[in-house]
Design a protein around this motif. Structure first.
Motif, PDB file in Angstrom:
ATOM      1  N   UNK A  52     -12.558  35.261  51.702  1.00 30.00           N
ATOM      2  CA  UNK A  52     -13.639  35.772  50.607  1.00 30.00           C
ATOM      3  C   UNK A  52     -14.857  35.602  50.262  1.00 30.00           C
ATOM      4  N   UNK A  53     -15.428  35.284  51.596  1.00 33.27           N
ATOM      5  CA  UNK A  53     -16.726  36.090  52.155  1.00 33.27           C
ATOM      6  C   UNK A  53     -16.993  37.642  52.653  1.00 33.27           C
ATOM      7  N   UNK A  54     -15.717  37.458  53.066  1.00 29.36           N
ATOM      8  CA  UNK A  54     -15.794  39.093  53.177  1.00 29.36           C
ATOM      9  C   UNK A  54     -15.160  39.688  52.317  1.00 29.36           C
ATOM     10  N   UNK A  55     -14.372  39.878  51.805  1.00 29.00           N
ATOM     11  CA  UNK A  55     -14.061  40.399  50.434  1.00 29.00           C
ATOM     12  C   UNK A  55     -15.589  40.661  49.849  1.00 29.00           C
ATOM     13  N   UNK A  56     -16.032  39.357  49.536  1.00 29.62           N
ATOM     14  CA  UNK A  56     -16.945  39.777  48.316  1.00 29.62           C
ATOM     15  C   UNK A  56     -18.094  40.114  49.155  1.00 29.62           C
ATOM     16  N   UNK A  57     -18.403  40.097  50.452  1.00 30.78           N
ATOM     17  CA  UNK A  57     -19.475  41.172  51.345  1.00 30.78           C
ATOM     18  C   UNK A  57     -18.997  42.791  51.851  1.00 30.78           C
ATOM     19  N   UNK A  58     -17.531  42.798  50.982  1.00 29.54           N
ATOM     20  CA  UNK A  58     -17.367  44.798  50.525  1.00 29.54           C
ATOM     21  C   UNK A  58     -17.891  44.570  49.155  1.00 29.54           C
ATOM     22  N   UNK A  59     -17.111  44.502  48.251  1.00 27.85           N
ATOM     23  CA  UNK A  59     -17.735  44.785  47.531  1.00 27.85           C
ATOM     24  C   UNK A  59     -19.109  44.726  46.304  1.00 27.85           C
ATOM     25  N   UNK A  60     -19.852  44.070  47.446  1.00 27.46           N
ATOM     26  CA  UNK A  60     -21.719  43.784  47.260  1.00 27.46           C
ATOM     27  C   UNK A  60     -22.159  45.822  48.688  1.00 27.46           C
ATOM     28  N   UNK A  61     -21.325  45.779  49.393  1.00 26.22           N
ATOM     29  CA  UNK A  61     -21.481  46.725  49.837  1.00 26.22           C
ATOM     30  C   UNK A  61     -21.372  48.022  48.830  1.00 26.22           C
ATOM     31  N   UNK A  62     -19.896  47.875  48.307  1.00 30.82           N
ATOM     32  CA  UNK A  62     -19.319  49.209  47.080  1.00 30.82           C
ATOM     33  C   UNK A  62     -20.748  49.510  46.267  1.00 30.82           C
ATOM     34  N   UNK A  63     -21.414  48.392  45.479  1.00 29.36           N
ATOM     35  CA  UNK A  63     -22.335  48.458  44.540  1.00 29.36           C
ATOM     36  C   UNK A  63     -23.131  49.144  44.837  1.00 29.36           C
ATOM     37  N   UNK A  64     -24.340  48.789  46.179  1.00 30.26           N
ATOM     38  CA  UNK A  64     -24.981  48.375  46.976  1.00 30.26           C
ATOM     39  C   UNK A  64     -25.146  50.356  46.680  1.00 30.26           C
ATOM     40  N   UNK A  65     -23.694  50.489  47.644  1.00 33.78           N
ATOM     41  CA  UNK A  65     -23.478  52.304  47.899  1.00 33.78           C
ATOM     42  C   UNK A  65     -24.013  53.062  46.606  1.00 33.78           C
ATOM     43  N   UNK A  66     -23.552  53.022  45.281  1.00 33.08           N
ATOM     44  CA  UNK A  66     -23.498  53.166  43.996  1.00 33.08           C
ATOM     45  C   UNK A  66     -24.933  53.204  43.713  1.00 33.08           C
ATOM     46  N   UNK A  67     -25.714  52.083  43.656  1.00 28.37           N
ATOM     47  CA  UNK A  67     -26.846  51.550  43.197  1.00 28.37           C
ATOM     48  C   UNK A  67     -27.657  52.787  44.266  1.00 28.37           C
ATOM     49  N   UNK A  68     -27.717  53.133  45.528  1.00 29.57           N
ATOM     50  CA  UNK A  68     -28.820  53.774  45.776  1.00 29.57           C
ATOM     51  C   UNK A  68     -28.277  55.202  46.266  1.00 29.57           C
ATOM     52  N   UNK A  69     -26.916  55.514  46.151  1.00 36.51           N
ATOM     53  CA  UNK A  69     -26.262  57.221  45.557  1.00 36.51           C
ATOM     54  C   UNK A  69     -26.963  57.723  44.256  1.00 36.51           C
ATOM     55  N   UNK A  70     -27.259  56.136  43.461  1.00 35.00           N
ATOM     56  CA  UNK A  70     -27.484  57.148  42.006  1.00 35.00           C
ATOM     57  C   UNK A  70     -29.223  57.647  41.936  1.00 35.00           C
ATOM     58  N   UNK A  71     -30.126  56.647  43.353  1.00 29.37           N
ATOM     59  CA  UNK A  71     -30.868  57.053  43.593  1.00 29.37           C
ATOM     60  C   UNK A  71     -31.903  58.913  44.136  1.00 29.37           C
TER      61      UNK A  71
END
Length: 73
Positions: A52-71
């Motif tokens: 579950x922590x591995x899956x949560x890390x994956x989701x967190x990375x995706x959200x950060x990618x979306x956020x940084x891509x927007x910047x």
């Protein structure tokens, strides 16, 4: 300060409705995974916690990618 912002600032395009929905769904999945990880941790399912922590890390990375891509826009 306003003048500096006007001279050095930039305008980002708004998120599309589809993009906003995607981010909402990722956040919901992330929240659910976090709750499952807490429960698994509470009942001592170490293997489940790791997965579950591995899956949560994956989701967190995706959200950060979306956020940084927007910047960059």
């Amino acid at each position: 300060m306003i003048r500096e912002t006007l001279m050095q600032g930039f305008v980002r395009e708004r998120f599309s409705p589809d993009h906003l929905q995607f981010v909402r769904e990722l956040r919901a999945v992330s929240n659910n995974l976090n709750q499952l990880a807490r429960h698994a941790n509470a009942v001592a399912h170490a293997a489940s916690v790791t997965e579950l922590e591995r899956a949560l890390d994956s989701v967190t990375r995706i959200l950060k990618t979306v956020r940084y891509d927007r910047k960059d826009r």
